[in-house]
Design a protein around this motif. Structure first.
Motif, PDB file in Angstrom:
ATOM      1  N   ASP A  33       0.828  -1.395  -0.016  1.00  0.00           N
ATOM      2  CA  ASP A  33       0.305   0.088   0.269  1.00  0.00           C
ATOM      3  C   ASP A  33       0.917   1.298   0.236  1.00  0.00           C
ATOM      4  OD1 ASP A  33      -2.232  -1.182   0.042  1.00  0.00           O
ATOM      5  OD2 ASP A  33      -2.648  -1.270   2.288  1.00  0.00           O
ATOM      6  N   TYR A  34       1.937   1.087   0.903  1.00  0.00           N
ATOM      7  CA  TYR A  34       2.642   2.570   1.027  1.00  0.00           C
ATOM      8  C   TYR A  34       3.110   2.848  -0.254  1.00  0.00           C
ATOM      9  CZ  TYR A  34       2.158   2.640   5.801  1.00  0.00           C
ATOM     10  OH  TYR A  34       0.940   3.206   7.684  1.00  0.00           O
ATOM     11  N   SER A  35       4.111   1.493  -0.964  1.00  0.00           N
ATOM     12  CA  SER A  35       4.655   1.395  -2.749  1.00  0.00           C
ATOM     13  C   SER A  35       3.647   2.353  -3.181  1.00  0.00           C
ATOM     14  CB  SER A  35       5.274   0.189  -2.894  1.00  0.00           C
ATOM     15  OG  SER A  35       6.177  -0.271  -1.337  1.00  0.00           O
ATOM     16  N   LYS A  36       2.842   1.288  -3.099  1.00  0.00           N
ATOM     17  CA  LYS A  36       1.615   1.926  -4.628  1.00  0.00           C
ATOM     18  C   LYS A  36       1.163   3.518  -4.182  1.00  0.00           C
ATOM     19  CE  LYS A  36      -2.912   1.254  -6.774  1.00  0.00           C
ATOM     20  NZ  LYS A  36      -2.481   3.015  -6.968  1.00  0.00           N
ATOM     21  N   GLU A  37       1.231   4.272  -2.817  1.00  0.00           N
ATOM     22  CA  GLU A  37       1.039   5.460  -2.878  1.00  0.00           C
ATOM     23  C   GLU A  37       1.889   6.176  -2.553  1.00  0.00           C
ATOM     24  OE1 GLU A  37      -0.041   8.060   1.002  1.00  0.00           O
ATOM     25  OE2 GLU A  37      -0.389   6.334   1.638  1.00  0.00           O
ATOM     26  N   GLN A  38       3.454   5.779  -2.812  1.00  0.00           N
ATOM     27  CA  GLN A  38       4.258   6.934  -2.818  1.00  0.00           C
ATOM     28  C   GLN A  38       4.941   6.491  -4.888  1.00  0.00           C
ATOM     29  OE1 GLN A  38       8.847   4.854  -2.385  1.00  0.00           O
ATOM     30  NE2 GLN A  38       8.578   7.494  -1.116  1.00  0.00           N
ATOM     31  N   SER A  39       4.681   5.438  -4.865  1.00  0.00           N
ATOM     32  CA  SER A  39       4.582   5.731  -6.480  1.00  0.00           C
ATOM     33  C   SER A  39       3.667   6.624  -7.550  1.00  0.00           C
ATOM     34  CB  SER A  39       3.832   4.245  -6.886  1.00  0.00           C
ATOM     35  OG  SER A  39       3.879   4.051  -8.712  1.00  0.00           O
ATOM     36  N   ASP A  40       2.605   6.552  -7.136  1.00  0.00           N
ATOM     37  CA  ASP A  40       1.340   8.001  -7.597  1.00  0.00           C
ATOM     38  C   ASP A  40       1.768   8.727  -7.526  1.00  0.00           C
ATOM     39  OD1 ASP A  40      -0.132   5.311  -8.081  1.00  0.00           O
ATOM     40  OD2 ASP A  40      -1.700   5.335  -6.725  1.00  0.00           O
ATOM     41  N   LEU A  41       2.754   9.447  -6.005  1.00  0.00           N
ATOM     42  CA  LEU A  41       2.876  10.607  -5.567  1.00  0.00           C
ATOM     43  C   LEU A  41       4.231  11.251  -6.633  1.00  0.00           C
ATOM     44  CD1 LEU A  41       1.830  10.339  -1.910  1.00  0.00           C
ATOM     45  CD2 LEU A  41       0.362  11.944  -3.654  1.00  0.00           C
ATOM     46  N   GLU A  42       4.913  10.206  -6.576  1.00  0.00           N
ATOM     47  CA  GLU A  42       6.534  10.834  -7.617  1.00  0.00           C
ATOM     48  C   GLU A  42       6.427  11.567  -8.373  1.00  0.00           C
ATOM     49  OE1 GLU A  42      10.475   7.612  -8.141  1.00  0.00           O
ATOM     50  OE2 GLU A  42       8.488   7.366  -8.195  1.00  0.00           O
ATOM     51  N   GLU A  43       5.442  11.698  -9.053  1.00  0.00           N
ATOM     52  CA  GLU A  43       5.577  11.840 -10.027  1.00  0.00           C
ATOM     53  C   GLU A  43       5.756  13.840  -9.958  1.00  0.00           C
ATOM     54  OE1 GLU A  43       4.539  12.560 -15.415  1.00  0.00           O
ATOM     55  OE2 GLU A  43       3.382  11.525 -14.422  1.00  0.00           O
ATOM     56  N   ALA A  44       4.342  13.840  -9.178  1.00  0.00           N
ATOM     57  CA  ALA A  44       4.531  15.693  -8.959  1.00  0.00           C
ATOM     58  C   ALA A  44       5.520  16.046  -7.770  1.00  0.00           C
ATOM     59  CB  ALA A  44       2.439  15.507  -8.137  1.00  0.00           C
ATOM     60  N   TYR A  45       5.607  14.937  -7.198  1.00  0.00           N
ATOM     61  CA  TYR A  45       6.625  15.626  -6.021  1.00  0.00           C
ATOM     62  C   TYR A  45       8.134  15.575  -6.942  1.00  0.00           C
ATOM     63  CZ  TYR A  45      10.553  15.103  -2.757  1.00  0.00           C
ATOM     64  OH  TYR A  45      11.820  14.724  -2.124  1.00  0.00           O
ATOM     65  N   SER A  46       8.370  15.064  -8.298  1.00  0.00           N
ATOM     66  CA  SER A  46       9.753  15.507  -9.147  1.00  0.00           C
ATOM     67  C   SER A  46       9.349  17.050  -9.480  1.00  0.00           C
ATOM     68  CB  SER A  46       9.771  14.348 -10.075  1.00  0.00           C
ATOM     69  OG  SER A  46      10.155  13.028  -9.084  1.00  0.00           O
ATOM     70  N   ALA A  47       8.016  17.134  -9.606  1.00  0.00           N
ATOM     71  CA  ALA A  47       8.018  18.531 -10.818  1.00  0.00           C
ATOM     72  C   ALA A  47       8.025  19.494  -9.727  1.00  0.00           C
ATOM     73  CB  ALA A  47       6.445  17.988 -10.980  1.00  0.00           C
ATOM     74  N   TYR A  48       7.939  19.374  -8.682  1.00  0.00           N
ATOM     75  CA  TYR A  48       7.868  20.031  -7.392  1.00  0.00           C
ATOM     76  C   TYR A  48       8.934  20.569  -7.212  1.00  0.00           C
ATOM     77  CZ  TYR A  48       6.323  22.755  -3.460  1.00  0.00           C
ATOM     78  OH  TYR A  48       6.269  23.334  -2.207  1.00  0.00           O
ATOM     79  N   THR A  49       9.864  19.155  -6.922  1.00  0.00           N
ATOM     80  CA  THR A  49      11.119  19.801  -5.994  1.00  0.00           C
ATOM     81  C   THR A  49      11.719  20.499  -7.496  1.00  0.00           C
ATOM     82  OG1 THR A  49      11.010  16.886  -5.649  1.00  0.00           O
ATOM     83  CG2 THR A  49      13.238  18.298  -6.042  1.00  0.00           C
ATOM     84  N   GLU A  50      11.831  19.967  -8.712  1.00  0.00           N
ATOM     85  CA  GLU A  50      12.361  21.055  -9.944  1.00  0.00           C
ATOM     86  C   GLU A  50      11.750  22.093 -10.052  1.00  0.00           C
ATOM     87  OE1 GLU A  50      13.036  21.087 -14.312  1.00  0.00           O
ATOM     88  OE2 GLU A  50      12.195  18.874 -13.439  1.00  0.00           O
ATOM     89  N   TYR A  51      10.070  22.558  -9.719  1.00  0.00           N
ATOM     90  CA  TYR A  51       9.997  23.762  -9.912  1.00  0.00           C
ATOM     91  C   TYR A  51      10.787  25.112  -8.358  1.00  0.00           C
ATOM     92  CZ  TYR A  51       6.502  27.422  -9.066  1.00  0.00           C
ATOM     93  OH  TYR A  51       5.272  28.711  -8.857  1.00  0.00           O
TER      94      TYR A  51
END
Length: 357
Positions: A33-51
């Motif tokens: 469950d935690y792995s799936k949740e993190q995977s779902d957030l990964e693209e937005a997290y990476s974009a926000y980090t770069e932003y």
């Protein structure tokens, strides 16, 4: 939006900590469950980090621009600001799309139903062509196709075919295919060389778990009968085919392509559950039809969505005005350009609605 992004980033980083916890590592369900949740957030997290990084660099560059600089350095800072500003705008737009409400069905497997409609044998042959197109597209995506039910025509087409596509994100890419597909070509049965127009309908439904649509034993009627068509020695000798009727709604599902009666019952219930869910979903969408006019359609299979013109080697999606002159490639599963264009159109519509809200 920044507050939402920061909360998302905090949750992503918390999940990283949890996934390193020995107690979580020893608990398969929590780990999954935690792995799936993190995977779902990964693209937005990476974009926000770069932003955040680009925003900081842009602010520093603008401060530097106010300092006393020689001509060469001033030009370098100017170019850097232009590049960072462009990237900043791209990331803002990307993040806005990533933060749109997610369709809860997007990651699900799908059940696809194709039926020959207007055009008799030619419509059935076209239904087979669509089935072949989707199976080849599924192969290109690394998905698995499982045939659930098929009724063949005399010329080798499909009067009806039902199949499941198993793969991550299958519904997110296939959901815009529901509707009436029109073909314009010279049928194999046409001796005069005239172009005919035929249609086949497609319905794409997400696979539904038992907990999402509960089917009570008292609400269904199950009939068994002998299979027909190809299937080996058991055909027409054992009652392996299964028909399930959901009495409250009148919705029915039949399956006879499985290896056993139990297998057919399981598949028929899968289709029945998906059909019940689909009817409920369309009823909910109908309530908001006056408020939300979707470019890519509602999934109503009576809506004409696409034309396949063989003489001109042309495919036209009428919802978004997209025309491609590569019919052979599309029919061989090269659907990426169509799918991506429909996805972008849907996202643009959602952004427009969000701006108006």
């Amino acid at each position: 939006m920044i507050d939402r992004l920061q909360a998302l980033a905090d949750r992503y980083e918390k999940l990283s900590e949890l996934l390193c916890d020995p107690d979580v590592a020893s608990d398969p369900k929590r780990l999954r469950d935690y792995s799936k949740e993190q995977s779902d957030l990964e693209e937005a997290y990476s974009a926000y980090t770069e932003y955040k990084s680009v925003s900081s660099q842009l602010e520093d560059a603008k401060l530097m621009q106010g300092e006393k600089l020689d001509d060469e350095m001033r030009e370098m800072v100017k170019l850097e600001i232009e590049e960072l500003s462009a990237r900043h705008a791209e990331l803002e737009e990307k993040i806005r799309v990533l933060m749109l409400p997610k369709d809860p069905n997007d990651d699900k497997n799908v059940i696809v139903e194709i039926r020959g409609a207007a055009g008799g044998d030619e419509a059935a042959l076209f239904a087979y062509d669509l089935y072949r197109m989707y199976t080849k597209y599924a192969d290109s995506q690394g998905w698995r196709v499982e045939l659930m039910e098929a009724s063949e025509s005399d010329l080798g087409g499909f009067k009806e075919v039902i199949f499941m596509i198993n793969g991550k994100g299958a519904y997110s890419k296939m959901k815009y295919e529901s509707g009436a597909h029109r073909v314009q070509r010279i049928p194999v049965t046409e001796s005069g060389g005239r172009i005919h127009t035929s249609t086949s309908t497609v319905a794409v439904m997400p696979e539904v778990e038992e907990v999402e649509v509960e089917i009570l034993d008292k609400d269904i009627r199950i009939d068994t009968f002998c299979s027909s068509g190809a299937g080996g020695q058991s055909v027409n000798t054992t009652k392996s085919a299964v028909r399930v009727l959901h009495v409250p709604t009148g919705i029915m599902a039949t399956c006879q392509d499985g290896k056993s009666q139990n297998d057919n019952k399981t598949k028929a219930l899968q289709v029945l559950r998906a059909r019940i869910y689909d009817v409920r979903r369309q009823e909910e969408e109908a309530k908001y039809a006056g408020e939300r006019k979707s470019k890519v359609g509602t999934g109503d299979r009576s809506e004409r969505i696409r034309t396949y013109n063989y003489p001109q080697s042309r495919v036209t999606d009428h919802r978004i005005g997209l025309t491609l002159h590569k019919l052979d490639a599309v029919m061989n599963g090269d659907m990426d350009e169509i799918v991506n264009s429909l996805t972008i159109a849907s996202q643009a519509e959602m952004l427009e609605q969000e701006n108006l809200a």
